[in-house]
Design a protein around this motif. Structure first.
Motif, PDB file in Angstrom:
ATOM      1  N   THR A 197       3.475  67.914  57.691  1.00  0.00           N
ATOM      2  CA  THR A 197       3.212  69.275  57.124  1.00  0.00           C
ATOM      3  C   THR A 197       3.743  69.149  55.716  1.00  0.00           C
ATOM      4  O   THR A 197       4.926  68.655  55.299  1.00  0.00           O
ATOM      5  CB  THR A 197       3.578  70.512  57.556  1.00  0.00           C
ATOM      6  OG1 THR A 197       3.130  70.646  58.953  1.00  0.00           O
ATOM      7  CG2 THR A 197       3.338  71.715  57.012  1.00  0.00           C
ATOM      8  N   GLY A 201       1.714  74.452  52.615  1.00  0.00           N
ATOM      9  CA  GLY A 201       0.363  74.876  52.553  1.00  0.00           C
ATOM     10  C   GLY A 201      -0.644  74.224  53.045  1.00  0.00           C
ATOM     11  O   GLY A 201      -1.808  74.498  53.001  1.00  0.00           O
ATOM     12  N   ARG A 260      -1.650  70.907  56.376  1.00  0.00           N
ATOM     13  CA  ARG A 260      -1.370  69.867  57.284  1.00  0.00           C
ATOM     14  C   ARG A 260      -2.025  68.546  56.910  1.00  0.00           C
ATOM     15  O   ARG A 260      -2.942  68.663  56.325  1.00  0.00           O
ATOM     16  CB  ARG A 260      -1.679  70.156  58.760  1.00  0.00           C
ATOM     17  CG  ARG A 260      -1.504  69.387  59.822  1.00  0.00           C
ATOM     18  CD  ARG A 260      -0.032  69.318  60.075  1.00  0.00           C
ATOM     19  NE  ARG A 260       0.395  68.338  61.344  1.00  0.00           N
ATOM     20  CZ  ARG A 260       1.716  68.250  61.585  1.00  0.00           C
ATOM     21  NH1 ARG A 260       2.727  68.779  60.925  1.00  0.00           N
ATOM     22  NH2 ARG A 260       2.080  67.532  62.423  1.00  0.00           N
ATOM     23  N   PRO A 278      -6.044  73.088  54.823  1.00  0.00           N
ATOM     24  CA  PRO A 278      -5.376  74.504  54.793  1.00  0.00           C
ATOM     25  C   PRO A 278      -4.447  74.950  56.126  1.00  0.00           C
ATOM     26  O   PRO A 278      -4.818  74.653  57.038  1.00  0.00           O
ATOM     27  CB  PRO A 278      -6.137  75.300  54.506  1.00  0.00           C
ATOM     28  CG  PRO A 278      -7.413  74.679  53.841  1.00  0.00           C
ATOM     29  CD  PRO A 278      -7.378  73.344  54.716  1.00  0.00           C
ATOM     30  N   ILE A 279      -3.044  75.089  56.065  1.00  0.00           N
ATOM     31  CA  ILE A 279      -2.293  75.074  57.211  1.00  0.00           C
ATOM     32  C   ILE A 279      -2.816  76.144  58.159  1.00  0.00           C
ATOM     33  O   ILE A 279      -2.502  76.092  58.784  1.00  0.00           O
ATOM     34  CB  ILE A 279      -0.842  75.460  56.380  1.00  0.00           C
ATOM     35  CG1 ILE A 279       0.074  75.406  57.908  1.00  0.00           C
ATOM     36  CG2 ILE A 279      -0.803  76.838  55.855  1.00  0.00           C
ATOM     37  CD1 ILE A 279       0.538  73.633  57.717  1.00  0.00           C
ATOM     38  N   ASN A 280      -3.371  77.211  57.598  1.00  0.00           N
ATOM     39  CA  ASN A 280      -4.120  78.119  58.460  1.00  0.00           C
ATOM     40  C   ASN A 280      -5.320  77.947  59.076  1.00  0.00           C
ATOM     41  O   ASN A 280      -5.951  78.660  59.751  1.00  0.00           O
ATOM     42  CB  ASN A 280      -3.874  79.624  57.665  1.00  0.00           C
ATOM     43  CG  ASN A 280      -4.564  79.604  56.938  1.00  0.00           C
ATOM     44  OD1 ASN A 280      -5.249  78.653  55.871  1.00  0.00           O
ATOM     45  ND2 ASN A 280      -4.999  80.894  56.160  1.00  0.00           N
ATOM     46  N   LYS A 281      -5.928  76.648  58.680  1.00  0.00           N
ATOM     47  CA  LYS A 281      -7.245  76.299  59.411  1.00  0.00           C
ATOM     48  C   LYS A 281      -7.455  75.100  59.858  1.00  0.00           C
ATOM     49  O   LYS A 281      -8.491  74.355  60.092  1.00  0.00           O
ATOM     50  CB  LYS A 281      -8.389  76.312  58.296  1.00  0.00           C
ATOM     51  CG  LYS A 281      -8.355  77.737  57.339  1.00  0.00           C
ATOM     52  CD  LYS A 281      -9.410  77.464  56.143  1.00  0.00           C
ATOM     53  CE  LYS A 281      -9.631  78.978  55.522  1.00  0.00           C
ATOM     54  NZ  LYS A 281     -10.576  79.062  54.541  1.00  0.00           N
ATOM     55  N   VAL A 282      -6.237  74.690  60.501  1.00  0.00           N
ATOM     56  CA  VAL A 282      -6.163  73.400  61.186  1.00  0.00           C
ATOM     57  C   VAL A 282      -7.276  73.491  62.363  1.00  0.00           C
ATOM     58  O   VAL A 282      -7.857  72.255  62.647  1.00  0.00           O
ATOM     59  CB  VAL A 282      -4.781  72.844  61.655  1.00  0.00           C
ATOM     60  CG1 VAL A 282      -4.665  71.754  62.333  1.00  0.00           C
ATOM     61  CG2 VAL A 282      -3.844  72.823  60.499  1.00  0.00           C
ATOM     62  N   ASN A 283      -7.317  74.416  62.949  1.00  0.00           N
ATOM     63  CA  ASN A 283      -8.265  74.669  64.172  1.00  0.00           C
ATOM     64  C   ASN A 283      -9.761  74.720  63.829  1.00  0.00           C
ATOM     65  O   ASN A 283     -10.646  74.442  64.673  1.00  0.00           O
ATOM     66  CB  ASN A 283      -7.917  75.796  64.923  1.00  0.00           C
ATOM     67  CG  ASN A 283      -6.651  75.557  65.676  1.00  0.00           C
ATOM     68  OD1 ASN A 283      -6.005  74.674  65.990  1.00  0.00           O
ATOM     69  ND2 ASN A 283      -5.856  76.861  66.026  1.00  0.00           N
ATOM     70  N   GLU A 284     -10.001  74.563  62.398  1.00  0.00           N
ATOM     71  CA  GLU A 284     -11.472  74.646  61.973  1.00  0.00           C
ATOM     72  C   GLU A 284     -11.902  73.343  61.403  1.00  0.00           C
ATOM     73  O   GLU A 284     -12.874  73.537  60.709  1.00  0.00           O
ATOM     74  CB  GLU A 284     -11.367  75.690  60.768  1.00  0.00           C
ATOM     75  CG  GLU A 284     -11.252  76.972  61.473  1.00  0.00           C
ATOM     76  CD  GLU A 284     -11.330  78.333  60.502  1.00  0.00           C
ATOM     77  OE1 GLU A 284     -12.352  78.235  59.608  1.00  0.00           O
ATOM     78  OE2 GLU A 284     -10.356  79.044  60.348  1.00  0.00           O
ATOM     79  N   GLN A 305     -11.737  71.352  52.899  1.00  0.00           N
ATOM     80  CA  GLN A 305     -10.640  70.442  53.306  1.00  0.00           C
ATOM     81  C   GLN A 305     -10.939  69.314  52.518  1.00  0.00           C
ATOM     82  O   GLN A 305     -12.016  69.105  51.882  1.00  0.00           O
ATOM     83  CB  GLN A 305     -10.571  70.166  54.940  1.00  0.00           C
ATOM     84  CG  GLN A 305     -12.001  69.558  55.496  1.00  0.00           C
ATOM     85  CD  GLN A 305     -11.948  69.404  56.878  1.00  0.00           C
ATOM     86  OE1 GLN A 305     -10.737  69.113  57.486  1.00  0.00           O
ATOM     87  NE2 GLN A 305     -13.318  69.722  57.652  1.00  0.00           N
TER      88      GLN A 305
END
Length: 498
Positions: free
Chosen positions: A61, A64, A66, A96-102, A138
Motif C-alpha cells: 500500500t 491512496g 493498493r 484506488p485504495i477504496n476500489k480494490v474489490n472492483e 485503475q
C-alpha cells in the motif's frame, strides 16, 4: 498464466487465434481455466484462479492506492510460429485504495514511458495518476520490454551471444513488440469480463510512449477505448534522415539560446574541448570523456533547467583546468551522471531503429552531422564556437561509453539492417475511430512539431493541443492540467485548459 518460476505448460489454440474468445468459447474453456496470451490461450498454473486473484503476486500500500507487482511471461518474438523463447514483462498495477474489490470491473489506463529504453518510476498517487483515479481508472505502469524489471537488457544479459545473436535479440524490442506485450496483458487481465464492463484499455504515452500508442492504433484499434499523447506524436517516416535534418536545426537554435545566456561559456567550452582533444580522460565507470562525448551534454537543453545544468558543469570544468590542470573527480562524476546511455543501453542502440520501416538507418545522425549543411556548425576542433549536440546517436558512443563498448558490433549490424517491419498502418490511422488527443510543444527539441502536425492530420479524429508553455516535459511539469485537458479534448470539449 505462467509465473516467473513455473515450468512451461502447454498452449491451447482456438480455431480463430486472431480474435478475443467469444462468450461461448469462454464458457467452454472455463473448466480448464485458460488465459489469453498474444494469440494463444495459456493454461494457468493456478488452475482455479483469475490472474487478478493470484495469491502469489506481491502487493503493498502507498497513500491512496493498493499496488500489485505483476509479471508476465511473454514471447520474445511474436512473429515466430513456435514462440518458445520467453521474456519477463513487469507491470505495476495501481488500484484506488477504496476500489480494490472492483478490480475486475474498473477500466484500465496503461502508461507508456518515454525512451526508448527507460522504465517507469516508483509511483506517487498524485499528478496524472490522481487524474486517472478521479476519472474511474485503475492504472498499469509498464516497464517496457528490456527495461527495469522486464528482462532488462545490458551487456551482461547479452554476454553469451555473438554480435549477430545480440542484434537478432535486440530486433525484438521496438514499439511493435511493446504493443503486442500490452495487448497480451490486456487480454489476460480482462479475458472474462462481461459486456457491461470495459475490456478495452485507455493509453497515456509520454514521448516515445506516444510512438507506441500510434503503433497500437495501427495494430489493435479495437482494443483501445481512448488515447492520450504528450510530446510524442511520431513522424510517419521510413528512415530517420528527415528527423535528424530537422533535429540538428533545432539543436543549433538551442545553442544560440545557451550562449546568449552564458556568453563567457563560448571561450570556456573551447578550452575544455581542446583539452579533451589532447588528453585521454577516463570517467569513474571506465568510460572515456572525449570532446564529442562532452558535447552530448546538450541533450539537456530540451528540458526545464537544462541550460543551467550544462553551464554549471562547464563552469566547474573550466575552473578545474585553470587550478588543477585536469578535470576533477567531482566534475567527471557530474558529466557521467548527466548521461544515461550506460544505464539505458536501448536508448542508444535502438534509437534510430524506432524510425525504420523496411530501410536501414545507416547511422543517420552521423551522416547528417557530416553533411555540407551541418559539418561546419558541429566541428569539434575547438577553433570556433563549439556547438553542443542533442538527442543524436553516433558510432563513437560505442567506443566512449563503457556499457556500450560490448555492443559495438551489434549496433553496427542493426544500423545496416534493412528488413525492419512496419510500425504504422497509415490507412488504418486515416480511418481511426478511437478518441485521440495529444499535446505537441512548440519549442520541443526532441520531437519535431511540423512532423507531429502531419501525423495528427493523418489520424482521423485526432484532437491536437499545441503550446509553448512547456518544453518536452509538460506531463512532469504540470501533470494534472496536461492530462486533464487531454481527457477533455478527446471527449470533444475544447474549452479552457486552465
Amino acid at each position: 498464466m505462467i509465473s516467473p518460476n513455473s515450468p512451461t505448460r502447454p498452449f491451447c489454440h482456438w480455431e480463430d487465434t486472431s480474435a478475443i474468445p467469444t462468450q461461448r468459447k469462454v464458457q467452454e474453456f472455463t473448466s480448464r481455466r485458460g488465459f489469453w496470451v498474444g494469440s494463444k490461450v495459456q493454461l494457468s498454473p493456478k488452475m482455479q484462479e483469475h490472474h487478478l486473484d493470484r495469491s502469489d503476486v506481491e502487493s503493498f500500500t502507498v497513500p491512496g492506492a493498493r499496488v500489485f507487482d505483476r509479471y508476465f511471461d511473454l514471447p520474445l518474438a511474436y512473429d515466430s510460429n513456435a514462440q518458445e523463447q520467453k521474456i519477463k514483462v513487469f507491470c505495476r498495477h495501481l488500484v484506488p485504495i477504496n476500489k480494490v474489490n472492483e478490480m475486475k470491473r474498473l477500466p484500465f489506463l496503461v502508461y507508456l514511458q518515454g525512451g526508448p529504453g527507460f522504465s517507469c518510476a516508483f509511483p506517487k498517487i498524485s499528478g496524472w495518476i490522481k487524474v486517472a483515479f478521479d476519472n474511474g481508472y485503475q492504472v498499469l505502469l509498464l516497464d517496457q520490454r528490456g527495461t527495469g524489471l522486464s528482462s532488462a537488457i545490458s551487456p551482461d544479459s547479452l554476454a553469451h551471444l555473438s554480435d549477430q545473436g545480440k542484434a537478432d535479440y535486440l530486433k525484438c524490442f521496438r514499439a511493435d513488440s511493446i504493443v503486442r506485450d500490452c495487448e497480451s496483458i490486456r487480454k489476460l487481465l480482462t479475458w472474462d469480463r462481461s459486456e457491461e464492463h470495459e475490456s478495452r484499455i485507455s493509453l497515456l504515452g509520454q514521448s516515445f510512449g506516444g510512438f507506441c500508442i500510434t503503433t497500437y492504433l495501427s495494430l489493435f484499434p479495437k482494443s483501445v477505448k481512448a488515447a492520450y499523447i504528450t510530446g510524442g506524436v511520431p513522424p510517419l517516416v521510413s528512415t530517420p534522415d528527415k528527423v535528424y535534418e530537422k533535429t540538428f536545426a533545432r539543436i543549433l537554435k538551442r545553442n544560440n539560446v545557451y550562449y546568449g545566456k552564458y556568453p563567457a561559456d563560448v571561450q570556456r567550452v573551447q578550452i575544455i574541448i581542446k583539452y579533451l582533444n589532447k588528453n585521454e580522460v577516463k570517467l569513474p565507470n571506465g568510460g572515456f570523456l572525449s570532446s564529442r562525448r562532452f558535447l552530448q551534454l546538450g541533450l539537456a537543453f530540451g528540458g526545464s533547467g537544462g541550460y543551467d545544468t550544462v553551464h554549471e558543469i562547464v563552469l566547474h570544468a573550466a575552473q578545474d583546468l585553470e587550478l588543477l590542470g585536469k578535470l576533477s573527480y567531482s566534475t567527471l562524476n557530474s558529466v557521467q551522471a548527466q548521461q544515461g546511455f550506460d544505464t539505458n543501453v536501448i536508448y542508444a542502440i535502438l534509437h534510430e531503429a524506432i524510425y525504420c520501416q523496411g530501410k536501414a538507418s545507416n547511422w543517420s545522425a552521423e551522416r547528417v552531422r557530416l553533411s555540407s549543411q551541418y559539418r561546419e556548425d558541429f566541428d569539434w576542433s575547438g577553433n570556433t564556437r563549439v556547438n553542443f549536440t542533442g538527442e543524436t546517436i553516433h558510432p563513437f558512443m560505442f567506443d566512449d561509453y563503457s556499457e556500450l563498448v560490448p555492443l559495438k558490433g551489434a549496433a553496427d549490424i542493426l544500423a545496416n539492417y534493412e528488413n525492419w517491419g512496419p510500425l504504422y498502418d497509415v490507412e488504418t490511422l486515416k480511418s481511426n475511430t478511437v478518441p485521440v488527443a495529444g499535446v505537441s510543444y512548440f519549442d520541443d527539441m526532441y520531437v519535431d512539431l511540423d512532423l507531429s502536425i502531419e501525423t495528427a492530420n493523418t489520424i482521423q479524429g485526432f484532437q491536437p493541443w499545441i503550446t509553448n508553455e512547456f518544453a518536452h516535459n509538460g506531463l512532469r511539469e504540470d501533470p494534472e492540467r496536461v492530462f486533464g485537458y487531454l481527457i477533455k479534448l478527446a471527449q470533444g470539449d475544447h474549452g479552457t485548459n486552465r
